[in-house]
Design a protein around this motif. Structure first.
Motif, mmCIF file in Angstrom:
data_model
loop_
_atom_site.group_PDB
_atom_site.id
_atom_site.type_symbol
_atom_site.label_atom_id
_atom_site.label_comp_id
_atom_site.label_asym_id
_atom_site.label_seq_id
_atom_site.Cartn_x
_atom_site.Cartn_y
_atom_site.Cartn_z
ATOM 1 N N ASP A 3 0.808 -1.086 -0.140
ATOM 2 C CA ASP A 3 -0.005 0.048 -0.030
ATOM 3 C C ASP A 3 0.964 1.134 0.202
ATOM 4 N N GLU A 4 0.509 1.962 -0.852
ATOM 5 C CA GLU A 4 1.544 3.284 -1.099
ATOM 6 C C GLU A 4 1.310 4.220 0.370
ATOM 7 N N SER A 5 0.424 4.065 1.102
ATOM 8 C CA SER A 5 0.594 4.863 2.324
ATOM 9 C C SER A 5 1.627 4.353 3.139
ATOM 10 N N LEU A 6 2.186 3.372 2.806
ATOM 11 C CA LEU A 6 3.349 2.825 3.795
ATOM 12 C C LEU A 6 4.870 3.163 3.094
ATOM 13 N N SER A 7 4.839 3.898 2.007
ATOM 14 C CA SER A 7 5.875 4.138 1.228
ATOM 15 C C SER A 7 7.006 4.735 2.026
ATOM 16 N N ASP A 8 6.737 5.576 2.752
ATOM 17 C CA ASP A 8 7.705 6.300 3.590
ATOM 18 C C ASP A 8 8.284 5.555 4.992
ATOM 19 N N LEU A 9 7.608 4.456 5.277
ATOM 20 C CA LEU A 9 8.119 3.618 6.302
ATOM 21 C C LEU A 9 8.918 2.126 5.897
ATOM 22 N N ILE A 10 8.726 1.858 4.499
ATOM 23 C CA ILE A 10 9.223 0.746 4.093
ATOM 24 C C ILE A 10 10.881 0.714 4.240
ATOM 25 N N PRO A 11 11.403 1.721 3.488
ATOM 26 C CA PRO A 11 12.987 1.821 3.636
ATOM 27 C C PRO A 11 13.418 1.579 5.091
ATOM 28 N N GLY A 12 12.964 2.116 6.190
ATOM 29 C CA GLY A 12 13.225 2.233 7.398
ATOM 30 C C GLY A 12 13.027 0.645 7.946
ATOM 31 N N PHE A 13 11.922 0.412 7.707
ATOM 32 C CA PHE A 13 11.543 -1.099 8.029
ATOM 33 C C PHE A 13 12.548 -2.092 7.579
ATOM 34 N N LEU A 14 12.817 -2.074 6.109
ATOM 35 C CA LEU A 14 13.758 -3.003 5.701
ATOM 36 C C LEU A 14 15.314 -2.685 6.273
ATOM 37 N N THR A 15 15.594 -1.768 6.588
ATOM 38 C CA THR A 15 17.072 -1.620 7.199
ATOM 39 C C THR A 15 16.943 -2.187 8.443
ATOM 40 N N HIS A 16 15.717 -1.925 9.413
ATOM 41 C CA HIS A 16 15.625 -2.421 10.590
ATOM 42 C C HIS A 16 15.802 -4.071 10.634
ATOM 43 N N LYS A 17 15.086 -4.718 9.523
ATOM 44 C CA LYS A 17 15.034 -6.116 9.527
ATOM 45 C C LYS A 17 16.319 -6.644 8.947
ATOM 46 N N ARG A 18 17.243 -5.823 8.242
ATOM 47 C CA ARG A 18 18.528 -6.386 7.964
ATOM 48 C C ARG A 18 19.465 -6.269 9.151
ATOM 49 N N ALA A 19 19.290 -5.371 10.060
ATOM 50 C CA ALA A 19 19.993 -5.358 11.380
ATOM 51 C C ALA A 19 19.574 -6.628 12.186
ATOM 52 N N ASP A 20 18.354 -6.600 12.220
ATOM 53 C CA ASP A 20 17.795 -7.933 12.996
ATOM 54 C C ASP A 20 18.433 -9.065 12.460
ATOM 55 N N ILE A 21 18.646 -9.336 11.249
ATOM 56 C CA ILE A 21 19.192 -10.407 10.719
ATOM 57 C C ILE A 21 20.650 -10.782 11.363
ATOM 58 N N ILE A 22 21.348 -9.610 11.361
ATOM 59 C CA ILE A 22 22.729 -9.593 11.628
ATOM 60 C C ILE A 22 22.391 -9.885 13.044
ATOM 61 N N THR A 23 21.774 -9.366 13.928
ATOM 62 C CA THR A 23 21.761 -9.690 15.308
ATOM 63 C C THR A 23 21.542 -11.156 15.547
ATOM 64 N N ILE A 24 20.552 -11.859 14.649
ATOM 65 C CA ILE A 24 20.334 -13.183 14.739
ATOM 66 C C ILE A 24 21.554 -14.056 14.606
ATOM 67 N N PHE A 25 22.398 -13.401 13.559
ATOM 68 C CA PHE A 25 23.642 -14.257 13.514
ATOM 69 C C PHE A 25 24.638 -14.301 14.584
ATOM 70 N N ASP A 26 24.726 -12.967 15.138
ATOM 71 C CA ASP A 26 25.426 -12.924 16.497
ATOM 72 C C ASP A 26 24.874 -13.665 17.707
ATOM 73 N N ALA A 27 23.765 -13.606 17.797
ATOM 74 C CA ALA A 27 23.004 -14.424 18.848
ATOM 75 C C ALA A 27 23.260 -15.912 18.694
ATOM 76 N N ASN A 28 23.199 -16.185 17.488
ATOM 77 C CA ASN A 28 23.169 -17.748 17.156
ATOM 78 C C ASN A 28 24.795 -18.378 17.497
ATOM 79 N N ALA A 29 25.655 -17.209 17.245
ATOM 80 C CA ALA A 29 26.920 -17.731 17.750
ATOM 81 C C ALA A 29 27.299 -17.590 19.281
ATOM 82 N N ARG A 30 26.362 -16.881 19.991
ATOM 83 C CA ARG A 30 26.401 -17.104 21.423
ATOM 84 C C ARG A 30 25.380 -18.228 21.881
ATOM 85 N N ARG A 31 24.485 -18.783 21.103
ATOM 86 C CA ARG A 31 23.677 -19.808 21.356
ATOM 87 C C ARG A 31 22.615 -18.979 22.086
ATOM 88 N N ASP A 32 22.188 -17.822 21.897
ATOM 89 C CA ASP A 32 21.415 -16.983 22.579
ATOM 90 C C ASP A 32 19.780 -17.264 22.007
#
Length: 104
Positions: A10-39
């Protein structure tokens, strides 16, 4: 170039999508880090958030991947966590977002 994944949002989300995707990429990096710690608790929290937020923004595949990640964390399945996190990154790399007019 890998096949594109076209997602209509929906175009009403157009301003939010770039930031959302940036945050999800950061979340995935955190998942890799947490997995290395077995957290697994941290992985589960992030996966749960991805599961909930994906569909809210129109990314149903992301929701399904979040669900699978959450299950892998609950099972303490390191290999599945890494595989699913890589698949999620690959999905995001292939995204092509098409904004659709709001249905007001």
């Amino acid at each position: 170039m890998p096949d594109r994944v076209i997602v209509e949002v929906d175009e009403s989300l157009s301003d939010l999508i770039p930031g959302f995707l940036t945050h999800k990429r950061a979340d995935i990096i955190t998942i890799f880090d947490a997995n290395a710690r077995r957290d697994y608790a941290e992985i589960g929290r992030i996966a749960h958030r991805i599961k909930g937020e994906g569909g809210s923004y129109g990314f149903e595949t992301m929701t399904e991947m979040g669900r699978s990640l959450e299950q892998a964390a609950a099972l303490h399945d390191d290999g599945a966590v890494v595989t699913l996190a890589r698949q999620l990154l690959n999905y995001m790399d292939r995204l092509e977002i098409v904004f659709q007019p709001s249905e007001d």
